[in-house]
Design a protein around this motif. Sequence first.
Motif, mmCIF file in Angstrom:
data_model
loop_
_atom_site.group_PDB
_atom_site.id
_atom_site.type_symbol
_atom_site.label_atom_id
_atom_site.label_comp_id
_atom_site.label_asym_id
_atom_site.label_seq_id
_atom_site.Cartn_x
_atom_site.Cartn_y
_atom_site.Cartn_z
ATOM 1 N N CYS A 69 -45.139 6.554 -6.269
ATOM 2 C CA CYS A 69 -44.345 7.027 -7.362
ATOM 3 C C CYS A 69 -45.379 6.610 -8.691
ATOM 4 O O CYS A 69 -46.184 5.461 -8.681
ATOM 5 C CB CYS A 69 -42.993 7.033 -7.507
ATOM 6 S SG CYS A 69 -42.597 5.337 -7.826
ATOM 7 N N HIS A 70 -45.107 7.077 -9.865
ATOM 8 C CA HIS A 70 -45.557 6.854 -11.034
ATOM 9 C C HIS A 70 -44.700 6.407 -12.266
ATOM 10 O O HIS A 70 -43.606 7.109 -12.533
ATOM 11 C CB HIS A 70 -46.636 8.110 -11.487
ATOM 12 C CG HIS A 70 -47.468 8.270 -10.274
ATOM 13 N ND1 HIS A 70 -48.724 7.629 -9.983
ATOM 14 C CD2 HIS A 70 -47.430 9.120 -9.223
ATOM 15 C CE1 HIS A 70 -49.354 8.039 -8.983
ATOM 16 N NE2 HIS A 70 -48.601 8.963 -8.480
ATOM 17 N N ASP A 100 -49.412 8.417 -15.600
ATOM 18 C CA ASP A 100 -49.048 9.815 -15.729
ATOM 19 C C ASP A 100 -47.719 10.186 -15.652
ATOM 20 O O ASP A 100 -47.222 11.295 -15.837
ATOM 21 C CB ASP A 100 -50.121 10.709 -15.377
ATOM 22 C CG ASP A 100 -49.893 10.917 -13.883
ATOM 23 O OD1 ASP A 100 -49.188 9.982 -13.200
ATOM 24 O OD2 ASP A 100 -50.246 11.951 -13.006
ATOM 25 N N GLY A 101 -46.661 8.841 -15.407
ATOM 26 C CA GLY A 101 -45.309 9.457 -15.249
ATOM 27 C C GLY A 101 -44.894 9.459 -16.828
ATOM 28 O O GLY A 101 -45.343 8.997 -17.659
ATOM 29 N N THR A 102 -43.515 9.821 -16.830
ATOM 30 C CA THR A 102 -42.839 9.729 -18.176
ATOM 31 C C THR A 102 -41.849 8.602 -18.360
ATOM 32 O O THR A 102 -41.269 8.519 -19.297
ATOM 33 C CB THR A 102 -42.050 11.137 -18.315
ATOM 34 O OG1 THR A 102 -41.007 11.208 -17.401
ATOM 35 C CG2 THR A 102 -43.134 12.220 -18.337
ATOM 36 N N LEU A 103 -41.646 7.924 -17.169
ATOM 37 C CA LEU A 103 -40.701 6.949 -17.380
ATOM 38 C C LEU A 103 -41.133 5.560 -17.175
ATOM 39 O O LEU A 103 -42.256 5.415 -16.535
ATOM 40 C CB LEU A 103 -39.421 7.175 -16.480
ATOM 41 C CG LEU A 103 -38.890 8.472 -16.219
ATOM 42 C CD1 LEU A 103 -37.757 8.169 -15.172
ATOM 43 C CD2 LEU A 103 -38.110 8.765 -17.581
ATOM 44 N N ALA A 104 -40.649 4.373 -17.898
ATOM 45 C CA ALA A 104 -41.103 3.022 -18.021
ATOM 46 C C ALA A 104 -41.031 2.476 -16.401
ATOM 47 O O ALA A 104 -40.038 2.871 -15.910
ATOM 48 C CB ALA A 104 -40.259 2.397 -19.005
ATOM 49 N N PRO A 105 -41.869 1.605 -16.223
ATOM 50 C CA PRO A 105 -41.545 0.997 -14.719
ATOM 51 C C PRO A 105 -40.148 0.731 -14.629
ATOM 52 O O PRO A 105 -39.428 0.924 -13.362
ATOM 53 C CB PRO A 105 -42.487 -0.059 -14.883
ATOM 54 C CG PRO A 105 -43.602 0.270 -15.521
ATOM 55 C CD PRO A 105 -42.900 0.983 -16.670
ATOM 56 N N GLU A 106 -39.378 -0.051 -15.560
ATOM 57 C CA GLU A 106 -38.013 -0.690 -15.171
ATOM 58 C C GLU A 106 -37.109 0.566 -15.005
ATOM 59 O O GLU A 106 -36.172 0.713 -14.267
ATOM 60 C CB GLU A 106 -37.715 -1.462 -16.653
ATOM 61 C CG GLU A 106 -38.406 -2.668 -16.670
ATOM 62 C CD GLU A 106 -39.829 -2.410 -17.447
ATOM 63 O OE1 GLU A 106 -40.329 -3.421 -17.702
ATOM 64 O OE2 GLU A 106 -39.983 -1.124 -17.756
ATOM 65 N N VAL A 107 -37.296 1.803 -15.619
ATOM 66 C CA VAL A 107 -36.559 2.828 -15.534
ATOM 67 C C VAL A 107 -36.692 3.600 -14.384
ATOM 68 O O VAL A 107 -35.770 4.000 -13.709
ATOM 69 C CB VAL A 107 -36.899 3.804 -16.725
ATOM 70 C CG1 VAL A 107 -35.800 5.223 -16.604
ATOM 71 C CG2 VAL A 107 -36.576 3.230 -18.093
ATOM 72 N N VAL A 108 -37.882 3.596 -13.790
ATOM 73 C CA VAL A 108 -38.227 4.233 -12.439
ATOM 74 C C VAL A 108 -37.601 3.418 -11.371
ATOM 75 O O VAL A 108 -37.040 3.832 -10.417
ATOM 76 C CB VAL A 108 -39.906 4.552 -12.189
ATOM 77 C CG1 VAL A 108 -40.064 4.997 -10.979
ATOM 78 C CG2 VAL A 108 -40.387 5.092 -13.299
ATOM 79 N N ALA A 109 -37.760 2.069 -11.477
ATOM 80 C CA ALA A 109 -36.961 1.129 -10.632
ATOM 81 C C ALA A 109 -35.549 1.392 -10.308
ATOM 82 O O ALA A 109 -34.983 1.540 -9.426
ATOM 83 C CB ALA A 109 -37.263 -0.463 -10.919
ATOM 84 N N ALA A 110 -34.644 1.423 -11.655
ATOM 85 C CA ALA A 110 -33.409 1.619 -11.713
ATOM 86 C C ALA A 110 -32.940 3.135 -11.311
ATOM 87 O O ALA A 110 -31.992 3.098 -10.392
ATOM 88 C CB ALA A 110 -32.833 1.636 -13.149
ATOM 89 N N ALA A 160 -46.118 -5.911 -12.522
ATOM 90 C CA ALA A 160 -45.138 -7.055 -12.573
ATOM 91 C C ALA A 160 -43.901 -6.791 -12.970
ATOM 92 O O ALA A 160 -42.864 -7.271 -12.525
ATOM 93 C CB ALA A 160 -46.017 -8.064 -13.418
ATOM 94 N N ARG A 161 -43.890 -5.775 -13.848
ATOM 95 C CA ARG A 161 -42.709 -5.204 -14.537
ATOM 96 C C ARG A 161 -41.840 -4.657 -13.381
ATOM 97 O O ARG A 161 -40.544 -4.659 -13.535
ATOM 98 C CB ARG A 161 -42.983 -4.400 -15.570
ATOM 99 C CG ARG A 161 -43.677 -5.185 -16.840
ATOM 100 C CD ARG A 161 -44.163 -4.050 -17.728
ATOM 101 N NE ARG A 161 -43.057 -2.814 -18.226
ATOM 102 C CZ ARG A 161 -43.413 -2.150 -19.125
ATOM 103 N NH1 ARG A 161 -44.936 -1.845 -19.369
ATOM 104 N NH2 ARG A 161 -42.596 -1.007 -19.426
ATOM 105 N N ALA A 162 -42.602 -3.892 -12.643
ATOM 106 C CA ALA A 162 -41.833 -2.984 -11.485
ATOM 107 C C ALA A 162 -41.088 -3.921 -10.517
ATOM 108 O O ALA A 162 -40.148 -3.662 -9.987
ATOM 109 C CB ALA A 162 -42.479 -1.939 -10.965
ATOM 110 N N ARG A 163 -41.986 -5.116 -10.134
ATOM 111 C CA ARG A 163 -41.557 -5.934 -9.256
ATOM 112 C C ARG A 163 -40.269 -6.662 -9.999
ATOM 113 O O ARG A 163 -39.171 -6.779 -8.924
ATOM 114 C CB ARG A 163 -42.411 -6.999 -8.844
ATOM 115 C CG ARG A 163 -42.069 -8.164 -7.965
ATOM 116 C CD ARG A 163 -43.190 -9.332 -7.715
ATOM 117 N NE ARG A 163 -44.252 -8.816 -6.783
ATOM 118 C CZ ARG A 163 -45.507 -8.733 -7.458
ATOM 119 N NH1 ARG A 163 -45.668 -8.638 -8.728
ATOM 120 N NH2 ARG A 163 -46.307 -8.132 -6.654
ATOM 121 N N ALA A 164 -40.345 -7.207 -11.022
ATOM 122 C CA ALA A 164 -39.236 -7.905 -11.419
ATOM 123 C C ALA A 164 -38.015 -6.991 -11.652
ATOM 124 O O ALA A 164 -36.787 -7.262 -11.235
ATOM 125 C CB ALA A 164 -39.473 -8.327 -12.830
#
Length: 298
Positions: free
Chosen positions: A18-19, A24-34, A56-60
Amino acid sequence: MPLRPADLNPLTNADLHCHSSVSDGTLAPEVVAARAAAQGVQLWALTDHDEVGGVARARAAALAAGMAFLSGVEISVSFAGKVVHIVGLGFDETDPQLLQGLQTTRGGREQRAREMAAQLAQVGIHGAFEGALQHVGNPDLISRTHFARFLVENGHCRDVPEVFRRFLTPGKPGYVEHRWAALADALRWIHEAGGLAVIAHPARYGFTPNEEWGLINDFIAHGGRAVEVVTGSHSDLDALRWTEQALEFGLLASRGSDFHSPEESRTELGSLPALSGRLQPVWMALQARIDFPPIKPQ
């Protein structure tokens, strides 16, 4: 309950493609994680295009949400005159050789984007470069998807698929070729960083049988070990066919939605069917590379 190492199994709800807005995704890594956690994903990887700046942001965020996590990236390579995507999983995202390789692959995107805009201007669509930039989270990764969003926003097409059909594929105004990484180089970067390489959405490329055979064999010859079988880009028939291909070539199987955006993606995070029980899931071979959420005291 958060996933524990002993709980990992072939039916684990893994979404390993996923992205985010880092590519080229529209959501920040933290938002995709949530969003992934809310959709029941247990094991997640963020696989931005040619970029690991969001890992690193996605992992956290994943660990805080109780999901297990694998580092990920999707690298564009050239093969048989087409762009093929290779997903890397479970690598060290700080590896210098990997970072240099990805930086080289990203290089030239701005010049390509300006050439795309010039072609679009010739058919009466002006301001496309500046318009595409308004949709870019990372200017180093300006892409056809960002141009597509501009064209939809400004009423030139109804949706992103129409943009690609009319403007952004070979032979259409707005398409400019880019020099991507070589397959061997991309696999070397992934493997020397400790990761495992996966052919992404293989049914999407439209290869002839000989070209497809060549891709798989070259991939295996350079140490590639897995293929996406269940993905948002595959139909049920595609998944059946690539189940057989994975078994025939002895490849591990991966699963990922290829989610980019709530408005654009046809497959939600974590919503794909399970892999066939005949397959060996890629995550079972990557157990030592998975980050598991901490155990909270009772």
